[in-house]
Scaffold this active site. Structure first.
Site, mmCIF file in Angstrom:
data_model
loop_
_atom_site.group_PDB
_atom_site.id
_atom_site.type_symbol
_atom_site.label_atom_id
_atom_site.label_comp_id
_atom_site.label_asym_id
_atom_site.label_seq_id
_atom_site.Cartn_x
_atom_site.Cartn_y
_atom_site.Cartn_z
ATOM 1 N N GLU A 188 -1.670 -7.582 4.339
ATOM 2 C CA GLU A 188 -0.939 -6.810 5.359
ATOM 3 C C GLU A 188 -1.509 -5.391 5.458
ATOM 4 O O GLU A 188 -1.782 -4.888 6.543
ATOM 5 C CB GLU A 188 0.550 -6.779 4.982
ATOM 6 C CG GLU A 188 1.416 -5.869 5.827
ATOM 7 C CD GLU A 188 2.304 -4.978 4.967
ATOM 8 O OE1 GLU A 188 2.157 -3.753 5.052
ATOM 9 O OE2 GLU A 188 3.145 -5.507 4.204
ATOM 10 N N HIS B 290 0.824 -9.259 0.656
ATOM 11 C CA HIS B 290 1.121 -7.853 0.905
ATOM 12 C C HIS B 290 -0.167 -7.035 1.020
ATOM 13 O O HIS B 290 -0.298 -6.154 1.880
ATOM 14 C CB HIS B 290 2.009 -7.339 -0.246
ATOM 15 C CG HIS B 290 2.210 -5.860 -0.238
ATOM 16 N ND1 HIS B 290 1.539 -5.019 -1.096
ATOM 17 C CD2 HIS B 290 3.006 -5.070 0.528
ATOM 18 C CE1 HIS B 290 1.916 -3.777 -0.859
ATOM 19 N NE2 HIS B 290 2.801 -3.781 0.114
#
Lengths: 427, 422
Positions: free
Chosen positions: B69, B66
């Site tokens: 990202e 995450h």
């Protein structure tokens, strides 16, 4: 104009929003009734009751069974605040007949089902049945409680309540738990009668054709109803400027604080006058190119979300963010600094154009979503002139920097609502 | 380049292409639409916490997929959002348990938007300074989830259900775990998982398929397919705790009740997923006797829902909602499952829920975002976009009944969030 209107009765219009690209047909009934803190609860409960049973399907389980039989037809119901009205919506969407496995006529069946839900509710002796009333009261009050559990939503609702004290707009759209629990079956029945007699009503169809006989059935249904003085959804009293800024702080046992700010706006009203406010708000706190995202989030790392939105008809702007209690004041100051920079015209052509392009690009995707189109027209009924999403994009394209600065200058802080953790010693 | 076209009886068709470097491309053209929705993704999510690099096994901090990202949007020249601001496209990204996806939606300048997407996802740029800045923002994202009862009730359940599988860990990690992330670790993860052979591009909407394929082919960096050695999960069948509760600032109790399934293969097939979806409608769908009973008894409301939660190495059937008495709901569900096991599936109810799910499958082709997301599932599971309709039509009460036997009333977890006492 991409839609056709047909008058079906006094203050009752059928809107056909023709669009051939979908596999489904959507039909919605939209009732506009004056918003008030005393009637929101009964109207919300009425919406729940009308959408869970009828004379034809006296039990919610039978109704759900029939919806599944109609290839998973979706029945959606809810209430929204729009302008100074409470909008009650009940809609059904169903796959088009050519997609059924046995070439059945499901559109007509779903359309009949919806009409019967509205005009032939399960009522005996001038009252809704106790078992239905108790069940829907329980579900609605649990829903009201559920919204309190989601802190971002709770904080936003609390800001609106504080900002619009003494104004009907301050009412919570579902009413309070106490109001809902105190309602009697006969009161809901009377609210239903009143709705059919006095609400401004739009029946919207988004799809390739108006279901056969739908408009005639509605005309016939209204033949037996005496339409009195009809609500004018266009009337709306804009948010007033605050004499002094009201700051409210609540504490709860939570990890992250919420900072929500409400601003009055001098520019308000219809899309003929208030679109510069939309653009000013977007440059201030819209997409990743906006002042709030690029400064408060990216440069200062103060929060994960920090964004602004405008409610043009009512003439106000809100900013929402999730921050550490210790940073709440710092974030507030920076939010106000960023608003000041928009007021000063301190934004580049790049920022201006980015916002313009983003809004127009997004408006031009509306025709690809049946539910977005339906909601678009439902919310626009409070305007004098109704424009399609593409027409709105065209109007926005002609807005100038000067109009944006002028709109921003009219944005004034009204109320600050903070929800902070109990145990943070730095707050 | 391998290229195939698939057509369905509901009038839709799509193209699947595979580049020599292994990148999978799925394109569905909707000429009558104005907009398009594009996703560039990788089979890499929060569960990929241990893997091998050059034969050496490494374990990375929780939440790094995450974090990566967030950071991939940045480059030396600026961030990708600034480039999208030029075109007016809407851009975003998300990380889940098993995938990371970068997306945009637009009604104009599709090929310019696609060029930005193809470029930034292939151009990592991580420095210690930008990593530090992101820790503040993601720290606030984690805090936001700490207060979300819907999020907590789910992860509390998963942490009782799984002993070793990383699906029990928060996708964003913790404030402590993300503090251990540095630029070097981000590059290690990027170089392992952001290889074309582990990635996919899925697009639906108003596009020209040939032009789009050519642009992708010309923009994807040359490389040979690689094999990724992922960690093994070694997850036993048994749950660890059958009940967990937490008190939060909520106004009424919330629950999540899950059945842990036995894992025989890494992933469930589309056929298995469809049959389970039908089974869940029979057990607890809004036409089911159980649903009717629970509403009438005042035990559930409109928030009640269920899902088949499954991915690499995990599978569970989950029911969730709000209730004054979550334990009573769990007992009713158990009783219903036992009863259906004994009596078999009601044929009339089965045929009605089958029609309902068929209608839902047709309906999903209305929406370019929904189609693009379904194409991602196809890429992840190596399945076809029209498999759902095919398996729905061929499903019978008998073959759906077999899925019921996987639901073990002795291998469940009930997670409850209670209001704090005042």
């Amino acid at each position: 104009m991409v839609y056709k209107t047909e008058n079906l009765a006094k203050g009752v219009n059928g809107l056909f929003i023709k669009n051939d690209r979908f596999n489904t047909t959507l039909i919605s009934f939209n009732f506009y009734t004056p918003l008030s803190s005393t009637s929101a609860g009964e109207n919300a409960l009425l919406t729940s009751l009308l959408s869970t049973c009828s004379n034809q399907y006296p039990d919610f389980a039978k109704l759900n069974y029939e919806l599944n039989r109609l290839y998973g037809a979706k029945l959606e119901a809810g209430v929204e605040k729009v302008g100074d009205c409470l909008l009650l919506r009940i809609a059904v969407s169903v796959i088009n007949d050519n997609f059924t496995l046995e070439h059945e006529s499901v559109i007509k069946a779903a359309s009949n089902l919806l009409v019967k839900l509205i005009f032939e509710p399960k009522v005996t002796g001038g009252e809704f049945a106790d078992e239905d009333l108790l069940r829907e009261k329980r579900k609605l009050t649990e829903h009201i409680r559920g919204e309190k559990s989601e802190k971002r939503l709770y904080a936003k609702n609390r800001l609106i309540e504080e900002m619009f004290k003494g104004d009907p707009y301050g009412a919570y759209k579902y009413g309070t738990e106490e109001q809902v629990n105190a309602l009697f079956a006969v009161e809901i029945y009377n609210a239903w009668k009143k709705l059919l007699q006095t609400a401004f009503i739009n029946i919207q169809i988004v799809g390739s054709a108006v279901p056969t006989g739908l408009f005639d059935d509605i005309k016939t249904a209204f033949d037996g109803i005496e339409r009195g003085e009809i609500t004018d959804p266009r009337l709306c009293k804009p948010a007033a400027e605050a004499e002094t800024v009201n700051t409210v702080c609540e504490k709860m046992d939570i990890a992250q604080g919420k900072l929500v700010m409400g601003f009055s706006s001098e520019i308000c009203g219809d899309d003929d006058t208030a679109l510069p406010l939309m653009l000013a708000t977007d440059i201030f706190g819209g997409g990743p190119y906006s002042k709030l995202f690029s400064n408060v989030r990216e440069k200062m790392s103060l929060c994960y979300y920090c964004s602004a939105a405008s409610v043009r008809k009512k003439g106000f702007v809100t900013v929402e963010s999730g921050v550490e209690a210790a940073n709440a004041e710092k974030a507030k100051k920076e939010i106000l600094n960023q608003l000041q920079s928009v007021k000063n015209g301190d934004f580049s052509d790049f920022e201006f154009n980015s916002s313009l392009k983003s809004i127009c690009d997004s408006l031009n995707t509306y025709n690809d979503s049946q539910t977005s189109l339906d909601l678009w027209y439902a919310l626009k009924a409070v305007n004098e002139n109704i424009y399609s999403p593409e027409e709105t994009a065209e109007k926005i394209s002609s807005i100038t920097r000067e109009q944006v600065i002028s709109a921003a200058k009219g944005i004034k802080l009204h109320t600050v609502y903070k929800l902070l953790p109990k145990e943070d010693k730095n707050a | 380049m391998l290229r195939q076209t698939f057509e369905s009886e509901i009038g839709e068709s799509y193209v699947k292409a595979v580049l020599p470097n292994g990148l999978k491309i799925y394109l569905l053209e909707k000429p009558q639409y104005t907009s398009a929705y594009a996703i560039f993704g990788t089979k890499y999510g929060s569960i990929d916490t241990c893997f091998s690099v050059d034969g050496e096994k490494i374990c990375v901090p929780e939440g790094i997929a995450h974090f990566l990202e967030h950071k991939l949007f940045e480059s030396e020249e600026g961030d990708a959002f600034t480039r999208y601001a030029e075109t007016g496209g809407y851009a975003n990204a998300f990380t889940s348990f098993d995938r990371t996806c970068y997306l945009f939606s637009c009604s104009d300048r599709f090929y310019d938007n696609l060029a930005i997407l193809l470029d930034f996802v292939q151009s990592p740029y991580f420095t210690q300074q930008t990593v530090l800045k992101e820790q503040g923002i993601i720290g606030q994202e984690i805090r936001m989830y700490d207060d979300s009862p819907a999020w907590r009730v789910m992860f509390n359940m998963l942490s009782c259900m799984y002993q070793n599988h990383p699906v029990k860990i928060d996708i964003a990690g913790t404030v402590d775990s993300i503090a251990q992330i540095d630029a070097d670790l981000l590059y290690k993860c990027y170089n392992t998982f952001y290889h074309p052979s582990n990635m996919f591009i899925c697009i639906a909407g108003n596009i020209d398929i040939d032009k789009t394929l050519k642009q992708i082919k010309d923009s994807i960096k040359e490389s040979s397919p690689i094999e990724i050695e992922r960690g093994e999960f070694d997850e036993p069948y048994e749950i660890t705790e059958s009940y967990t509760e937490q008190a939060l600032e909520v106004a009424q109790p919330m629950f999540c009740f899950g059945y842990k399934e036995k894992i025989e293969a890494e992933e469930r097939t589309v056929k298995e997923r469809i049959r389970t979806a039908l089974l869940l409608e029979v057990i607890a769908g809004d036409s089911s006797p159980l649903y009717e009973r629970l509403i009438k008894q005042g035990l559930i409301n409109d928030e009640f829902s269920f899902e088949y939660f499954t991915g690499n190495g995990y599978a569970a059937v989950i029911f969730d909602g709000e209730s004054i008495d979550p334990k009573a709901v769990a007992e009713e569900i158990k009783k219903e499952i036992t009863a259906i096991k004994e009596k078999g599936i009601d044929k009339k109810l089965f045929s009605v829920v089958k029609r309902g799910l068929y209608g839902d499958a047709v309906r999903r082709f209305n929406n370019v975002e929904g189609i693009a997301m379904q194409l991602v599932d196809c890429a992840m599971n190596d399945s076809g976009l029209f498999d759902e309709i095919k398996y729905l039509k061929s499903a019978t009460a008998e073959n759906v009944y077999n899925r019921l036997l996987l639901l073990d009333n002795n291998n469940t977890v009930l997670s409850v969030i209670n209001p704090k006492e005042k």
